[in-house]
Design an enzyme around this catalytic site. Structure first.
Site, PDB file in Angstrom:
ATOM      1  N   THR A 206       0.854  -1.180   0.000  1.00  0.00           N
ATOM      2  CA  THR A 206       0.000   0.000   0.000  1.00  0.00           C
ATOM      3  C   THR A 206       0.891   1.231   0.000  1.00  0.00           C
ATOM      4  O   THR A 206       1.900   1.283   0.711  1.00  0.00           O
ATOM      5  CB  THR A 206      -0.958   0.012   1.216  1.00  0.00           C
ATOM      6  OG1 THR A 206      -1.790   1.186   1.148  1.00  0.00           O
ATOM      7  CG2 THR A 206      -0.221   0.012   2.536  1.00  0.00           C
ATOM      8  N   HIS A 258       1.683 -11.931  13.813  1.00  0.00           N
ATOM      9  CA  HIS A 258       2.664 -12.392  14.793  1.00  0.00           C
ATOM     10  C   HIS A 258       2.368 -13.792  15.320  1.00  0.00           C
ATOM     11  O   HIS A 258       3.112 -14.319  16.144  1.00  0.00           O
ATOM     12  CB  HIS A 258       2.731 -11.404  15.961  1.00  0.00           C
ATOM     13  CG  HIS A 258       4.075 -11.327  16.610  1.00  0.00           C
ATOM     14  ND1 HIS A 258       5.214 -11.861  16.061  1.00  0.00           N
ATOM     15  CD2 HIS A 258       4.465 -10.758  17.784  1.00  0.00           C
ATOM     16  CE1 HIS A 258       6.246 -11.639  16.849  1.00  0.00           C
ATOM     17  NE2 HIS A 258       5.811 -10.976  17.906  1.00  0.00           N
TER      18      HIS A 258
END
Length: 286
Positions: A206, A258
């Site tokens: 992005t 994560h």
């Protein structure tokens, strides 16, 4: 669950529970919000706008692409523990390379920007850290590593944010990648992206730098495990060989899941991309 339902605008009293012991599950809420976990968007007409009589407020119905985007982002934020790291890098060599590429006859008919070089850097870095190009399969309790890259590019359009992707981008030459990026962005901004263009992404870039923004903490696109945010490239003072000189500087930020990508893996990938941006000639080593 109540908070998720509130964020998605779902009335819990209207749902048929499918969870354990007759409880409402997360899947029930997401399905009621429009089944947007796939991250796919559909083409819709521009939203109708209703204004109050005094003209002090305007209400826009949340539907179509905008509603699906909102639900997908909420689902991603609630399901994947996000970690974001960032690095500031001297991008002067990339800016110089872009200027040279723009003079190449085979690239004369397409738009060449730093996005092209950074996209190429991501594709090379993913070879070294393939776990970044993966997805977490909650139902199977498996991590699915993709041996192909469908490179998503987030694009702001009149209908809202869409993320079409270039299928098998890892197989493209630099010239072919430039053409694919140009076509993808042009098609998206014209509102002509098809559902197939939006499905199956494995890694996303992005670019908030086009709005003059220095960086951000992007939310991972559903079904993926990482997203790279590009900040604005600005001339700033930079230390080179103990001398302060003006250089083209930018910030790269990487958000990753994560649950299965630890700090070492995410940092290694981000450092690889940053190294290639600061010295594109390093790509010759891959």
């Amino acid at each position: 669950m109540r908070r998720l339902a509130r964020d998605l605008g779902v009335d819990l009293t209207t749902l048929t529970p499918t969870g354990p012991r007759g409880t409402v599950s997360k899947e029930d809420v997401l399905a009621a919000a429009g089944g947007t976990a796939s991250g796919q968007a559909t083409r819709v007409a521009p939203p109708a706008v209703a204004a109050d009589p005094a003209g002090r407020e305007t209400r826009e119905p949340v539907k179509g692409v905008r509603k699906q985007m909102a639900a997908a982002m909420v689902a991603s934020a609630y399901s994947a523990p996000h970690v974001t790291e960032w690095v500031t890098v001297d991008a002067t060599a990339t800016v110089d390379l872009v200027a040279r590429l723009q003079e190449r006859p085979e690239l004369r008919d397409v738009k060449v920007s730093p996005l092209l070089v950074i996209a190429r850097a991501c594709l090379l870095a993913l070879r070294r850290t393939p776990l970044v190009n993966s997805t977490w399969d909650e139902a199977a309790q498996e991590v699915v590593v993709k041996h192909y890259v469908n490179l998503g590019i987030a694009a702001a359009t009149p209908r809202g944010l869409v993320v079409p992707n270039i299928k098998d981008a890892h197989e493209l030459s630099l010239v072919d990648l430039a053409g694919a990026l140009d076509e993808l962005v042009t098609t998206a901004r014209a509102g002509r992206s098809q559902p197939a263009d939006l499905a199956g992404g494995t890694f996303t870039i992005t670019n908030v730098g086009v709005f003059g923004v220095d960086g951000g903490t992007p939310i991972i696109n559903p079904g993926e495990s990482a997203i790279l945010c590009l900040g604005a490239i600005r001339k700033q003072p930079w230390v080179v060989d103990d001398e302060v000189v003006p250089r083209h500087v930018m910030t790269l930020s990487l958000s990753f899941d994560h649950r299965h990508i630890d700090g070492a893996t995410g940092s290694r990938f981000l450092a690889d991309v940053a190294g290639l941006v600061s010295d594109p000639a390093t790509a010759l080593l891959f």
